[in-house]
Scaffold this motif. Structure first.
Motif, PDB file in Angstrom:
ATOM      1  N   ARG A 254      -3.573 -43.315  68.580  1.00  0.00           N
ATOM      2  CA  ARG A 254      -4.102 -44.119  69.681  1.00  0.00           C
ATOM      3  C   ARG A 254      -5.411 -43.582  70.255  1.00  0.00           C
ATOM      4  NH1 ARG A 254       0.935 -44.796  68.865  1.00  0.00           N
ATOM      5  NH2 ARG A 254       1.999 -46.732  69.366  1.00  0.00           N
ATOM      6  N   LEU A 255      -5.614 -42.263  70.184  1.00  0.00           N
ATOM      7  CA  LEU A 255      -6.787 -41.658  70.825  1.00  0.00           C
ATOM      8  C   LEU A 255      -7.777 -41.053  69.833  1.00  0.00           C
ATOM      9  CD1 LEU A 255      -4.949 -39.762  73.735  1.00  0.00           C
ATOM     10  CD2 LEU A 255      -5.954 -42.066  73.784  1.00  0.00           C
ATOM     11  N   GLY A 256      -7.388 -40.963  68.558  1.00  0.00           N
ATOM     12  CA  GLY A 256      -8.245 -40.345  67.551  1.00  0.00           C
ATOM     13  C   GLY A 256      -7.835 -38.903  67.314  1.00  0.00           C
ATOM     14  N   ASP A 257      -8.146 -38.404  66.128  1.00  0.00           N
ATOM     15  CA  ASP A 257      -7.723 -37.055  65.728  1.00  0.00           C
ATOM     16  C   ASP A 257      -8.264 -35.953  66.617  1.00  0.00           C
ATOM     17  OD1 ASP A 257      -6.068 -37.740  63.607  1.00  0.00           O
ATOM     18  OD2 ASP A 257      -7.722 -37.726  62.155  1.00  0.00           O
ATOM     19  N   GLY A 258      -9.390 -36.174  67.253  1.00  0.00           N
ATOM     20  CA  GLY A 258     -10.007 -35.122  68.052  1.00  0.00           C
ATOM     21  C   GLY A 258      -9.619 -35.109  69.515  1.00  0.00           C
ATOM     22  N   TYR A 259      -8.536 -35.802  69.872  1.00  0.00           N
ATOM     23  CA  TYR A 259      -8.166 -35.861  71.289  1.00  0.00           C
ATOM     24  C   TYR A 259      -7.829 -34.469  71.823  1.00  0.00           C
ATOM     25  CZ  TYR A 259      -3.128 -35.318  70.502  1.00  0.00           C
ATOM     26  OH  TYR A 259      -1.898 -34.822  70.176  1.00  0.00           O
ATOM     27  N   GLN A 260      -8.096 -34.275  73.106  1.00  0.00           N
ATOM     28  CA  GLN A 260      -7.788 -33.010  73.782  1.00  0.00           C
ATOM     29  C   GLN A 260      -6.511 -33.184  74.593  1.00  0.00           C
ATOM     30  OE1 GLN A 260      -9.772 -30.030  73.630  1.00  0.00           O
ATOM     31  NE2 GLN A 260     -10.536 -31.205  71.891  1.00  0.00           N
ATOM     32  N   ALA A 261      -5.662 -32.181  74.591  1.00  0.00           N
ATOM     33  CA  ALA A 261      -4.418 -32.235  75.357  1.00  0.00           C
ATOM     34  C   ALA A 261      -4.060 -30.842  75.858  1.00  0.00           C
ATOM     35  CB  ALA A 261      -3.280 -32.775  74.494  1.00  0.00           C
TER      36      ALA A 261
ATOM     37  N   GLU B  80      -1.460 -33.391  79.998  1.00  0.00           N
ATOM     38  CA  GLU B  80      -2.741 -33.824  80.543  1.00  0.00           C
ATOM     39  C   GLU B  80      -3.621 -34.370  79.425  1.00  0.00           C
ATOM     40  OE1 GLU B  80      -4.322 -30.404  82.572  1.00  0.00           O
ATOM     41  OE2 GLU B  80      -2.935 -30.666  84.267  1.00  0.00           O
ATOM     42  N   LEU B  81      -4.042 -35.630  79.589  1.00  0.00           N
ATOM     43  CA  LEU B  81      -4.863 -36.334  78.604  1.00  0.00           C
ATOM     44  C   LEU B  81      -5.977 -37.081  79.315  1.00  0.00           C
ATOM     45  CD1 LEU B  81      -1.950 -38.102  76.690  1.00  0.00           C
ATOM     46  CD2 LEU B  81      -3.289 -36.189  75.819  1.00  0.00           C
ATOM     47  N   ASP B  82      -7.051 -37.361  78.614  1.00  0.00           N
ATOM     48  CA  ASP B  82      -8.093 -38.247  79.123  1.00  0.00           C
ATOM     49  C   ASP B  82      -7.808 -39.642  78.583  1.00  0.00           C
ATOM     50  OD1 ASP B  82     -10.318 -39.674  79.859  1.00  0.00           O
ATOM     51  OD2 ASP B  82     -11.761 -38.357  78.857  1.00  0.00           O
ATOM     52  N   LEU B  83      -7.293 -40.481  79.453  1.00  0.00           N
ATOM     53  CA  LEU B  83      -6.979 -41.864  79.074  1.00  0.00           C
ATOM     54  C   LEU B  83      -7.967 -42.847  79.689  1.00  0.00           C
ATOM     55  CD1 LEU B  83      -3.079 -41.741  79.532  1.00  0.00           C
ATOM     56  CD2 LEU B  83      -4.407 -41.358  77.440  1.00  0.00           C
ATOM     57  N   SER B  84      -9.116 -42.340  80.137  1.00  0.00           N
ATOM     58  CA  SER B  84     -10.069 -43.172  80.873  1.00  0.00           C
ATOM     59  C   SER B  84     -10.630 -44.331  80.047  1.00  0.00           C
ATOM     60  CB  SER B  84     -11.222 -42.316  81.417  1.00  0.00           C
ATOM     61  OG  SER B  84     -11.921 -41.690  80.348  1.00  0.00           O
ATOM     62  N   GLY B  85     -10.612 -44.236  78.735  1.00  0.00           N
ATOM     63  CA  GLY B  85     -11.136 -45.304  77.889  1.00  0.00           C
ATOM     64  C   GLY B  85     -10.133 -46.412  77.611  1.00  0.00           C
ATOM     65  N   LEU B  86      -8.949 -46.317  78.185  1.00  0.00           N
ATOM     66  CA  LEU B  86      -7.898 -47.295  77.923  1.00  0.00           C
ATOM     67  C   LEU B  86      -7.668 -48.201  79.123  1.00  0.00           C
ATOM     68  CD1 LEU B  86      -5.219 -44.965  76.253  1.00  0.00           C
ATOM     69  CD2 LEU B  86      -7.037 -46.270  75.132  1.00  0.00           C
ATOM     70  N   SER B  87      -7.182 -49.388  78.850  1.00  0.00           N
ATOM     71  CA  SER B  87      -6.785 -50.297  79.926  1.00  0.00           C
ATOM     72  C   SER B  87      -5.477 -49.795  80.533  1.00  0.00           C
ATOM     73  CB  SER B  87      -6.591 -51.711  79.383  1.00  0.00           C
ATOM     74  OG  SER B  87      -5.448 -51.761  78.536  1.00  0.00           O
ATOM     75  N   GLU B  88      -5.101 -50.319  81.676  1.00  0.00           N
ATOM     76  CA  GLU B  88      -3.831 -49.924  82.304  1.00  0.00           C
ATOM     77  C   GLU B  88      -2.655 -50.232  81.385  1.00  0.00           C
ATOM     78  OE1 GLU B  88      -3.304 -48.022  84.982  1.00  0.00           O
ATOM     79  OE2 GLU B  88      -5.485 -47.877  85.004  1.00  0.00           O
ATOM     80  N   GLU B  89      -2.704 -51.355  80.697  1.00  0.00           N
ATOM     81  CA  GLU B  89      -1.637 -51.723  79.762  1.00  0.00           C
ATOM     82  C   GLU B  89      -1.568 -50.730  78.606  1.00  0.00           C
ATOM     83  OE1 GLU B  89      -1.092 -55.279  76.649  1.00  0.00           O
ATOM     84  OE2 GLU B  89      -1.139 -55.976  78.735  1.00  0.00           O
ATOM     85  N   GLU B  90      -2.719 -50.330  78.080  1.00  0.00           N
ATOM     86  CA  GLU B  90      -2.757 -49.353  76.988  1.00  0.00           C
ATOM     87  C   GLU B  90      -2.270 -47.988  77.458  1.00  0.00           C
ATOM     88  OE1 GLU B  90      -6.485 -50.944  74.265  1.00  0.00           O
ATOM     89  OE2 GLU B  90      -6.920 -49.950  76.184  1.00  0.00           O
ATOM     90  N   LYS B  91      -2.627 -47.605  78.676  1.00  0.00           N
ATOM     91  CA  LYS B  91      -2.149 -46.335  79.230  1.00  0.00           C
ATOM     92  C   LYS B  91      -0.636 -46.332  79.352  1.00  0.00           C
ATOM     93  CE  LYS B  91      -6.271 -45.410  81.990  1.00  0.00           C
ATOM     94  NZ  LYS B  91      -6.814 -45.223  83.348  1.00  0.00           N
ATOM     95  N   ASP B  92      -0.070 -47.421  79.859  1.00  0.00           N
ATOM     96  CA  ASP B  92       1.391 -47.526  79.982  1.00  0.00           C
ATOM     97  C   ASP B  92       2.053 -47.425  78.612  1.00  0.00           C
ATOM     98  OD1 ASP B  92       1.211 -47.778  82.726  1.00  0.00           O
ATOM     99  OD2 ASP B  92       1.407 -49.972  82.718  1.00  0.00           O
ATOM    100  N   ARG B  93       1.455 -48.048  77.611  1.00  0.00           N
ATOM    101  CA  ARG B  93       2.002 -48.008  76.254  1.00  0.00           C
ATOM    102  C   ARG B  93       1.956 -46.582  75.694  1.00  0.00           C
ATOM    103  NH1 ARG B  93       5.738 -49.532  73.055  1.00  0.00           N
ATOM    104  NH2 ARG B  93       5.146 -49.547  70.876  1.00  0.00           N
ATOM    105  N   VAL B  94       0.849 -45.881  75.921  1.00  0.00           N
ATOM    106  CA  VAL B  94       0.731 -44.491  75.461  1.00  0.00           C
ATOM    107  C   VAL B  94       1.808 -43.637  76.112  1.00  0.00           C
ATOM    108  CG1 VAL B  94      -0.696 -42.404  75.624  1.00  0.00           C
ATOM    109  CG2 VAL B  94      -1.705 -44.548  74.825  1.00  0.00           C
TER     110      VAL B  94
END
Length: 136
Positions: free
Chosen positions: A60-67, A90-104
């Motif tokens: 969902r966030l790409g291989d290089g996501y930071q966590a 802790e993740l940076d979900l700022s590029g996602l919509s609220e619906e996408e964040k809930d799904r993640v």
């Protein structure tokens, strides 16, 4: 199967070993440069949750996501146990919509609940057997 053991290196100081060559320094809270056994338990839980969520997050966030998975929990010294361990991923979900964040959040919680062996063991409890062997 990987063999694990600890060797005493001083008063309340041990080195943990694996047959794959890894080592970890273990000791009392008042000793610098070591983990306490309780800290290792918490780190194992956080690492397990992070690893369990790795694939769904990478999709969902790409291989290089930071966590960062933070974990805490105070010991109950009367019972010598941790009554509550709190984890925060802790993740940076700022590029996602609220619906996408809930799904993640949902997908990650399901993945951790399904495959984090450390968390599942802690939640269900486990039988521990201990013996003293005379090797002399």
């Amino acid at each position: 199967m990987t063999e694990l053991w600890v060797e005493r290196t001083g008063t309340r100081r041990y080195t943990g070993h694996s047959s794959r060559g890894a080592q970890v320094l273990i000791g009392s809270e008042d000793v610098d440069g070591v983990f306490t056994p309780g800290e290792l338990l918490k780190i194992a839980l956080a690492a397990c949750s992070g690893m369990s969520s790795d694939q769904p997050l990478a999709r969902r966030l790409g291989d290089g996501y930071q966590a960062v998975v933070k974990v805490s929990g105070a010991a109950d010294r009367e019972q010598e146990r941790y009554p509550l361990l709190q984890e925060t991923l802790e993740l940076d979900l700022s590029g996602l919509s609220e619906e996408e964040k809930d799904r993640v959040r949902l997908v990650v919680e399901r993945a951790v609940d399904a495959v984090c062996t450390v968390g599942r063991t802690l939640k269900s409890g486990t039988e521990v057997k201990f013996e003293v062997a005379d090797v002399g």
